[in-house]
Structure formats: C-alpha cells, structure tokens
Design a protein around this motif. Structure first.
Motif, PDB file in Angstrom:
ATOM      1  N   LYS A 123       0.809  -1.217   0.000  1.00  0.00           N
ATOM      2  CA  LYS A 123       0.000   0.000   0.000  1.00  0.00           C
ATOM      3  C   LYS A 123       0.836   1.258   0.000  1.00  0.00           C
ATOM      4  O   LYS A 123       0.417   2.292  -0.458  1.00  0.00           O
ATOM      5  N   CYS A 124       2.035   1.180   0.595  1.00  0.00           N
ATOM      6  CA  CYS A 124       2.853   2.384   0.770  1.00  0.00           C
ATOM      7  C   CYS A 124       3.974   2.410  -0.259  1.00  0.00           C
ATOM      8  O   CYS A 124       5.046   1.892  -0.022  1.00  0.00           O
ATOM      9  N   ALA A 137       0.558  14.198   9.426  1.00  0.00           N
ATOM     10  CA  ALA A 137       1.043  13.173  10.351  1.00  0.00           C
ATOM     11  C   ALA A 137       0.088  11.990  10.418  1.00  0.00           C
ATOM     12  O   ALA A 137       0.523  10.832  10.511  1.00  0.00           O
ATOM     13  N   TYR A 138      -1.210  12.254  10.375  1.00  0.00           N
ATOM     14  CA  TYR A 138      -2.187  11.160  10.427  1.00  0.00           C
ATOM     15  C   TYR A 138      -2.002  10.234   9.220  1.00  0.00           C
ATOM     16  O   TYR A 138      -1.972   9.006   9.362  1.00  0.00           O
ATOM     17  N   ALA A 139      -1.858  10.820   8.037  1.00  0.00           N
ATOM     18  CA  ALA A 139      -1.676  10.006   6.827  1.00  0.00           C
ATOM     19  C   ALA A 139      -0.359   9.254   6.876  1.00  0.00           C
ATOM     20  O   ALA A 139      -0.282   8.082   6.463  1.00  0.00           O
ATOM     21  N   PHE A 140       0.704   9.878   7.391  1.00  0.00           N
ATOM     22  CA  PHE A 140       1.981   9.189   7.519  1.00  0.00           C
ATOM     23  C   PHE A 140       1.855   8.024   8.499  1.00  0.00           C
ATOM     24  O   PHE A 140       2.377   6.930   8.247  1.00  0.00           O
ATOM     25  N   THR A 172       3.216  10.494  -0.970  1.00  0.00           N
ATOM     26  CA  THR A 172       3.697  11.469  -0.003  1.00  0.00           C
ATOM     27  C   THR A 172       2.560  11.789   0.949  1.00  0.00           C
ATOM     28  O   THR A 172       1.653  12.545   0.597  1.00  0.00           O
ATOM     29  N   PRO A 173       2.559  11.199   2.127  1.00  0.00           N
ATOM     30  CA  PRO A 173       1.494  11.496   3.094  1.00  0.00           C
ATOM     31  C   PRO A 173       1.420  12.992   3.352  1.00  0.00           C
ATOM     32  O   PRO A 173       2.432  13.656   3.550  1.00  0.00           O
TER      33      PRO A 173
END
Length: 654
Positions: free
Chosen positions: A253-254, A263-266, A259-260
C-alpha cells in the motif's frame, strides 16, 4: 569416524543395558541442503497447495513468517533456559499470523516430512550394526533434539530403515527437555529403567552427544560429519538467503511515490504496517512463553501504554489468541533504580552515574527521594558511584533513605499485585538498552524478568550481560547501517518513543490509596488512558489496524516492506512535508529530572560554519540538516549516509 572403527566399537559394546543413537547426521545423514533451503522448498510446496484451495499467499511470505515464528520461539526458549520448540506450535502460529485455518496444520506438517525425506540419506552401515546388536538382545533407542515429534521421527526412520532398527524414540519436542542441557539423557534413563552409566550413546554433535552425554555418565561413540560438510551447508543457506533478498517484492500500500500529506496520513500509510508487524512479533513471543510457563505480560509506562493499545487491536482484529494476563505497568527507570538501590545493586550505580554525570549527590537524593533535603556538605560534591551507598545508608541521610524506602514499598505493592503468582515476568517497552529490565532483575532476583521491545541497542556502551533477557523484536543493532533498512529508527529513535507514549508524565512517585497504589502519571490502565489523544501519528497507525480484514496479517506483512523503505527515506532524506509530519514534541530527560530536549531545535541566525558545528548536538541530525540547509542538504545527507556506511563496516569487522 571410519566405518571399520565404528563397527569395532559398536560390536565391542558389551556390558551395556541400552544403546541410544542420535537421529539427524547420525542414523539419518543430512545432505548439504540447509535448514533455510528446506523451509523455502517446503513453503513453495505449501503455496501451491494453498493456491489449489483458493488462497493466494506467495512462497516468500510463507517462508518469512515461518522463519520469524521459529526465530522468536527459539529466542524465548533461550531466555527460559530449558525445554524445546515444537514444530506443531510454530506451524500453528504461522497459520494464525496469515489468517489461515488451523486445520491446514496437518497438511503443512506432511509437507515438512516429505521435504525431510528428500534431504536425508540412510546411514546403512550404522543401521546394520544396530540391527546386529538388537538381534543379540540389546535394546536400541533413538534420541533426538528436534522440533519434530516422536511420531514424525518414526515415520522418517521407517522410511529409510524400516521398523527393525530401534525399539523406542525420544524426541526433545515431546519430552520438553534436550540433549543440549543433558536432561533428555536423564529422562531416557528413567523411562527405560537403566542407570546412566549403563548406556552407550552414538552421536555426531560435540556438545550434545559428546560433552553433555559424557557429563551425565554415558559412554560415547562420536561419529562426526566431515568439517567441509558444515561449510557447504552454510554456503547453501547463504545462497538461499541472497536469492530471497534479491527477489523480495517491493510492493504494498505504501509506495515510495506516495507522499502522506499530514502526520495522520503518515501514521496510517507508513507506521501502520510497521507497528502491526511489531505487534505480531509480540504475539509470537508471548504465545511461546504462554505455552510453557506461568507468566504475565506487563506494558511499561510510558511507551508500553501506546504499544498495548496497538497490540490489543491487532490481536482482536486478527483473532490471535493469548491467555496470558496483561497489565499496564507504572514503572520508569527511576522507579526501577530505586528498587535496585535498595539491594545495593552495581547496575543501579552505573545507571545513576550516567544519568547524573556532572551533577551532585544532592541532585540524586532529590530525584530518588522526591523531596528537598538538608544534607551534609559532601552531598553537594559531584556524584561518585564508589561512595554513594555508604552515604545513602548513613544515619545523616536517613530522611532521604526513608523517602526512598517508602516509595519503593509502594512500587513493590503495585508490582506484586500486577504479577500475581507468575514467576516469569515479560515486560514490553519501546527500547533501547533495556535499563528497566536490568534494574528490576537485580532488585528481584527470585523472578525471571525479561523484556521484549521494538529495538535493542547498546548506545550506552555499558555491560551487555543482561542482553540475553532483552529482545529487540524488530531491530538488534548498536548503530545504524544504511544496509539495514530497519536500523534507520536508530537515527531518530525519539520518533518511536513519541509514537507510543501518551501525553502523561514519567512515573516518579506513588501514593497509597488503600487497596490500590496510584502514581503521578495518573490512571494509565488499558481502556482508560488513551495514548492516541493528541498523537496524530499513532491515530493514523491505529486506523490502519482497524481497517485490516480478519486475514489481514498477510496484508500487513506485505505492506511492511515498502513501509520500512519509506520510513528510512523519511528519516535519512526528509522532505519539508516529512519534517512537519515527524517533528515530535520536546522529549523529557526523565530519571527524576525536569530537563527537556528538542528533537529539532529552533533555527537561529548564525554563520554557516557554526550551524554545521551545532549539528552534532541535534537529536535528529538529518532533520536538522534538511531544515537548516535546504540547498546543501543534497550534498550533506548523502555524505552523512556514507559516513554511517563506513562506521557500519568497521563495526562488523570488530
């Protein structure tokens, strides 16, 4: 041993009541195919078996989960010091991690035995000698250190030799003891009703079959394989490992292109798969401990509170069973050091000397006692470990000692309540050195205290004697190496600590609340304390876990590979967006002190050379370079990585 000499010794084996023979590399001769090679071959066959029944799990993932399950199980066994890992348990845990039904275990075990049959050869010369001795009235037993059961060994021996070679088979997996510690020989002697001194043992292993057997009074015939054989087997294992590394898919998935945006997406895209992988390893270790010991799992404040939040969700989401009691544990290095000080532990002195370097005895007294004290003038001198105990246990410091004793007594009540009647205490924490385990183990020598943590590293340069009780589930390295993607967390360890720690103070003091003991950290019990509050990275990671399907273990392990690549890139070559995502709040020094360190210090206008010189004081040097030198970073970051490459190679040479 030459065949004619072996024949002479076996034929001359009169005066014994029992002949025992090792199985692998003695009665059954292994080929040069390594254990890793056998696992890989078996998992290829198992993958085909699964595909025919509708499951799509690639052989590489099957091999890795099998090897991880074995690695963790044997590490737990090494801490316990006795017993044996059972292949049936390893396979069961492998299946559970991947979301496969337990009913497939028998099929996987059958494949294991078929692979073994293609990786062994009959030692016909020895078998013939044993048949002759058996015909002469001697009882012959096979004794093996193996994960296989006696029934499995029986199938293999019969496949190559028939049923007329041995009378009974003793497997360490079934007996729960080994030749390695000698206990299996004693078990065989008891079961057969034969004195140890009346047993003749034949085997190849210098330690288990010779030294240990001899130490227990057996007469030994050593049948070593040629030295070159072991080298060929190791070479085969290395070749298989290299092929696996080169063929490992970089998908999931990553992807590196993502590029998230925050911080939540990262946390969701990058840290989610990584912390899930960590929690699967926690479960593997705890499941092995739970299978053989009465133990309890304690998640150490503060980092353990967040770890448990993720672990419980992973276990529930993937239906991973674990009967072991588990609690959140109000402890810190300071609290553990108090307990160690009360028994005058040398490890406590080493920790205190490091933490209070350049500070006074009075600073130590205030931290440990939790008050302000009027003490003799010598307490204002710089701390010295060699005289500290004499000063602390002197009547003139009784106010300090009284407070230390009172605080330690409250902690011991808390510790005793959490562990119950368990004697094996499994601590879970972030890492790195394992100070808490080291200090508690010295304070409570009657307990078996061990720690499983995200990473283990001797960054302190202290003794590593306790490292056999401290397991870095994900990383075990003393320094970062660009060649080891997981070791990138050592470049910015404060990220991992901050990820799991709730916004509560470190534990420093306790109060008596009748039946319970409370601490300055507040109520951190599971379900009450929310480690993700105000922590966008952890919230994102938890959202990843919450969206896993019931068989999501396989998906998480697939996602973890590209996530690690992405995390390493973000730590060692951060973009402006990643700097915003990964900048953590000020880190408290703890150990009873109020000092706060900033992961990234505020930019200050100063000459370039001064800014370059100040980089050595940064907690996250790569982040500081990216922030302070947006243009020069394209040269400075690769240069820093090259320096670490050289250091890594030099460390391996030593």
């Amino acid at each position: 041993m030459k065949s004619h000499r072996l024949a002479e010794r076996v034929r001359a084996a009169d005066g014994f009541d029992l002949i025992s023979v090792d199985v692998f590399d003695t009665l059954l001769l292994r080929t040069v195919r390594s254990a890793r090679s056998r696992i890989v071959h078996g998992e290829h066959l198992f993958s085909s078996f699964l595909r025919e029944r509708g499951w799509q799990i690639e052989p590489a993932l099957l091999s890795r989960t099998r090897q991880e399950a074995e690695r963790v199980a044997f590490r737990s066994l090494a801490v316990r010091g006795s017993g044996e890992v059972r292949l049936a348990d390893v396979i069961d845990r492998q299946l559970r991690l991947l979301g496969l039904p337990a009913s497939l275990s028998a099929a996987r075990l059958a494949i294991e035995l078929e692979v073994e049959k293609t990786s062994l050869a009959a030692n016909r010369n020895l078998a013939g000698l044993l048949r002759a001795r058996r015909a002469a009235g001697y009882r012959i037993v096979a004794v093996s250190d193996t994960m296989l059961s006696s029934a499995d060994l029986d199938e293999l021996i019969c496949h190559f030799h028939g049923r007329d070679v041995v009378d009974q088979i003793y497997s360490s997996a079934d007996q729960g003891c080994t030749k390695r510690d000698g206990a299996l020989f004693a078990r065989v002697a008891e079961a057969e009703g034969v004195p140890l001194g009346r047993i003749l043992h034949v085997g190849d292993d210098p330690h288990a079959d010779v030294r240990q057997a001899s130490a227990f009074g057996l007469t030994v015939i050593h049948t070593p394989r040629p030295v070159w054989f072991s080298y060929l087997r190791k070479a085969n294992g290395g070749l298989v490992a290299a092929r696996a590394a080169l063929s490992r898919p970089k998908r999931g998935k990553c992807s590196a292109a993502e590029t998230p945006e925050n911080a939540y997406a990262f946390g969701r895209l990058v840290l989610g798969p990584i912390v899930t992988q960590f929690c699967l390893l926690i479960w593997l270790y705890a499941a092995e401990v739970d299978a053989c010991d009465k133990a309890t799992l304690l998640f150490c404040a503060r980092g353990g509170v967040g770890i448990r939040e993720v672990f419980e969700r992973v276990a529930a989401r993937l239906s991973l069973p674990l009967g072991m009691p588990r609690q959140n544990f109000m402890v810190s290095r300071l609290v553990a050091a108090r307990a160690a000080v009360m028994v005058r532990s040398a490890s406590a002195l080493e920790e205190i000397a490091r933490e209070f370097r350049g500070r006074s005895f009075l600073d130590v007294a205030c931290a440990f006692g939790g008050g302000r004290y009027e003490l003799p003038e010598e307490w204002k001198q710089p701390f010295r470990a060699d005289v500290f105990y004499a000063m602390l246990f002197d009547d003139r410091a009784k106010a300090v000692l009284s407070d230390v004793c009172r605080q330690n007594a409250l902690f011991e009540r808390h510790f005793a309540k959490l562990r119950g009647d368990a004697r094996r205490i499994l601590l879970c924490d972030t890492g790195l050195y394992g100070s808490t385990q080291r200090l508690l183990a010295s304070a409570f020598p009657a307990l078996q205290i061990e720690t499983i943590q995200f990473a283990r590293s001797n960054y302190k340069g202290h003794s590593e004697e306790h490292f056999k009780q401290v397991f870095g589930l994900v990383v075990e390295r003393n320094r970062y190496s660009p060649l080891d993607v997981r070791s990138s967390v050592l470049r910015y360890w404060h990220l991992i600590e901050s990820l799991f720690e709730p916004r509560v103070p470190s534990v420093t003091s306790f109060v008596d609340e009748g039946e319970d003991v409370a601490a300055n950290c507040g109520d951190i019990r599971f379900g009450i304390s929310d480690a993700s509050r105000g922590n966008e990275l952890l919230s994102g990671a938890l959202s990843y876990v919450d969206d896993l399907p019931i068989d999501g273990g396989a998906a998480a392990l697939r996602d973890a590979d590209p996530a690690w690549v992405r995390l390493k890139q973000a730590i060692t070559r951060p973009t402006a967006g990643e700097l915003r995502c990964l900048e953590v709040p000020g880190r408290s020094v703890d150990f009873g002190r109020s000092d706060v360190l900033q992961a990234l210090r505020a930019e200050q206008p100063q000459p370039v050379l001064n800014r370059l010189a100040s980089l050595r004081f940064e907690l996250w040097r790569e982040g500081a370079i990216a922030r302070q030198f947006p243009i020069l970073k394209h040269a400075l970051l690769p240069m820093l990585d090259s320096i670490h490459s050289v250091r890594g190679m030099m460390a391996r040479q030593h």
